[in-house]
Motif scaffolding. Structure first.
Motif: not given
Ligand code: UDP
Length: 239
Positions: A85-91, A106-113, A96-101, A29-37
């Motif tokens: 969110s991380l699952a969607l970013q990964d997909a 705040h959790m600086a090691e994981v994603a930008e604020p 090759d779609q650049p993505t920012r979470v 499901v995540v793959e399909r959604i990422a593909g359409e995006i």
């Protein structure tokens, strides 16, 4: 060519957990959604931010109902949205779609604020922005958070993808009343007055007050997200 259309997609956590699998997050499901995006962003002049829910992992009201402190339980829900969110970013990045979470907690090691101006900058650079942790406050939903972020970044439309088999706004719940009819278009006032369950009331009134139209459509039907992103009139437009 004019300015690209700036859109916010609200996707429930449950949309990521299909009935076809026992997994909390169903990869196909995540793959399909990422593909359409990815396809839509390559072909259309749009900028896209996605608010991901967390209902497949935890809902604040679940814990509160069992006697937990509401704020603690809601924080657990917000953390669930980060996982999604991380699952969607990964997909997306696999395509090759650049993505920012951007996370509201705040959790600086994981994603930008989350910083409004930074979100806009990422969008202008063609990156998909994924909003994690809702708005960072307990007692709210990711529907309301999606509406808030859409207003902040001056998106022209909020796309509310449904996952329960209902492809728009109906006069009654079509799963219970077969005679229910779907609206192509409906006003905020009618949604509120008729108590039609599009999004929670806080989200709806926020959209109404800030003139932010909502397109309600079935996210689970393959191809629909692509259509919604391209401006095709599917589902129901609330404005
Ligand atoms: N949540 C919160 N504040 C926010 C966004 C979400 O407290 O700004 C919590 C809340 O407990 C909610 C959970 O995160 O139940 C998961 O989000 P939501 O229920 O909106 O996810 P969805 O139904 O879209 O999957």
């Amino acid at each position: 060519m004019g300015e690209p259309r700036r859109l916010v997609l609200k996707m429930s956590g449950e949309a990521l957990a299909s009935s076809a699998s026992d997994e909390t997050i169903d990869a196909p499901v995540v793959e399909r959604i990422a593909g359409e995006i990815t396809e839509a962003l390559r072909e259309l002049p749009i900028q896209l931010a996605v608010m991901v829910g967390g209902g497949n992992i935890w809902r604040g009201t679940t814990g509160a109902g069992a006697g937990m402190e509401r704020a603690t339980s809601d924080t657990m829900g917000m953390l669930g949205t980060v996982i999604n969110s991380l699952a969607l970013q990964d997909a997306l990045e696999h395509r090759d779609q650049p993505t920012r979470v951007l996370t509201a907690v705040h959790m600086a090691e994981v994603a930008e604020p989350y910083i409004r101006r930074r979100a806009i900058r990422h969008l202008e650079k063609g990156r998909v922005v994924i909003f994690a942790a809702g708005m960072g406050n307990p007692y709210f939903t990711t529907d309301t958070s999606a509406a808030l972020r859409a207003a902040e970044i001056e998106a022209e439309l909020l796309l509310k993808g449904t996952h329960g088999g209902v492809d728009g706004v109906y006069s009654a719940d079509p799963r219970k009343e077969p005679s229910a009819t779907r609206f192509d278009e409906i006003s905020f006032m009618d949604v509120i007055a008729k108590d039609l369950r599009v999004m929670d009331l806080t989200a709806i009134t926020f959209c109404k007050d800030n003139n932010l139209p909502i397109l309600v459509f079935d996210l689970m039907e393959p191809g629909n997200l692509r259509k919604a992103l391209s401006g095709e009139r599917i589902g129901t437009l609330v404005q």
